[in-house]
Design an enzyme around this catalytic site. Sequence first.
Site, PDB file in Angstrom:
ATOM      1  CE1 TYR A 150      15.229  19.244  70.462  1.00 27.06           C
ATOM      2  CE2 TYR A 150      16.508  19.798  68.529  1.00 27.06           C
ATOM      3  CZ  TYR A 150      15.396  19.225  69.104  1.00 27.06           C
ATOM      4  OH  TYR A 150      14.447  18.652  68.308  1.00 27.06           O
ATOM      5  CG  HIS A 197      10.092  18.670  69.151  1.00 28.67           C
ATOM      6  ND1 HIS A 197      10.950  19.305  68.268  1.00 28.67           N
ATOM      7  CD2 HIS A 197      10.536  18.997  70.392  1.00 28.67           C
ATOM      8  CE1 HIS A 197      11.851  19.987  68.954  1.00 28.67           C
ATOM      9  NE2 HIS A 197      11.630  19.818  70.245  1.00 28.67           N
ATOM     10  CE  LYS A 235      12.281  26.832  63.829  1.00 27.65           C
ATOM     11  NZ  LYS A 235      12.489  27.168  65.256  1.00 27.65           N
ATOM     12  CG  HIS A 267      19.754  23.861  66.219  1.00 28.31           C
ATOM     13  ND1 HIS A 267      19.972  23.008  67.278  1.00 28.31           N
ATOM     14  CD2 HIS A 267      18.408  23.832  65.994  1.00 28.31           C
ATOM     15  CE1 HIS A 267      18.827  22.477  67.669  1.00 28.31           C
ATOM     16  NE2 HIS A 267      17.870  22.957  66.894  1.00 28.31           N
ATOM     17  NE  ARG A 284      14.422  19.622  65.301  1.00 29.11           N
ATOM     18  CZ  ARG A 284      15.382  20.055  64.489  1.00 29.11           C
ATOM     19  NH1 ARG A 284      15.743  19.314  63.454  1.00 29.11           N
ATOM     20  NH2 ARG A 284      15.979  21.210  64.687  1.00 29.11           N
ATOM     21  NE  ARG A 332      13.837  23.475  62.810  1.00 28.53           N
ATOM     22  CZ  ARG A 332      15.005  23.765  62.264  1.00 28.53           C
ATOM     23  NH1 ARG A 332      15.255  23.419  60.998  1.00 28.53           N
ATOM     24  NH2 ARG A 332      15.939  24.387  62.962  1.00 28.53           N
TER      25      ARG A 332
END
Length: 306
Positions: free
Chosen positions: A283, A248, A180, A274, A251, A156
């Site tokens: 995705y 992005h 995250k 994830h 990625r 990211r």
Amino acid sequence: MNQPQQNAVTLLTEPVEHFLNYLKSEKQLSLNTQINYRRQLYALISLASEVEFTNWRNLDSSLVRLLISRSKRQGLQARSLALRLSALRSFCDWLVKNGQLTANPARGVLNPKQGQHLPKNIDIDEINQLLNIEYNDPLSVRDRTMLELMYGSGLRLSELVNLNCRELNLTDGEIRVLGKGNKERKLPLGRESIKWIKHWLSMRDFLVPKDDALFISKLGKRISPRNVEKRFAQWGVKQGLSAHVHPHKLRHSFATHMLESSGDLRAVQELLGHADLSTTQVYTHLDFSHLSDVYDSAHPRAKRGK
């Protein structure tokens, strides 16, 4: 505002403020997440008078649906409605944890359906074209290294700019990344990534680093996300790519190319960081029929009567 109205608003806002403080001090969620949750929960409070709702203890699934319905009537699109519902679910989990609700009434309310707006990936030929940078000045080498690492490890943008030198293990070809929710994961580094990181580290001191940040600006400070976006876009133009180059998109290209080569959805999920496999499935443009075909062709017990 008369006294009863003021008391009703206080009954709704006080728990929200305690919850937001919990997100900040205990969960240590990002500032952006805190701002989003605050905005969504206070938007729901503003709708409370319309549905005669004055206390979170009285919240049930029918009221949740009514609040989301009123939000939709205000013009919110599916993605924004899903964010609002997500904020409410998290808040209700906290209310349950603190004994103010016996169950989470938002858990049984489904997210509104939304179209998938996924970035187009860059094909491998264009990736090679993008990475064919022959300049050897410090900023060009830094950018080449960031591009390589972004595509090579599927980072990211926030993970890329927050990398520190101490998190590198070039001997074993690994890097530690903080993703995250402050979840750390260890990622393998490809041969090209290692080569370019070493090249960049040999030049990094020319920019007089102010701290341990791996990627720094020409002023020696940690590079900003906006600066990375700007530089990537410039290289896309300079290298003659047909599409806009955005972090992005690199990625996304990593995920797509990895999945096309390996077919290993779980491994790609781990590499991307994830928490939910369904996120990876969306995705990478997978649908159920594709998963079914992969299963039938690859799994030893998958014949299912064929």
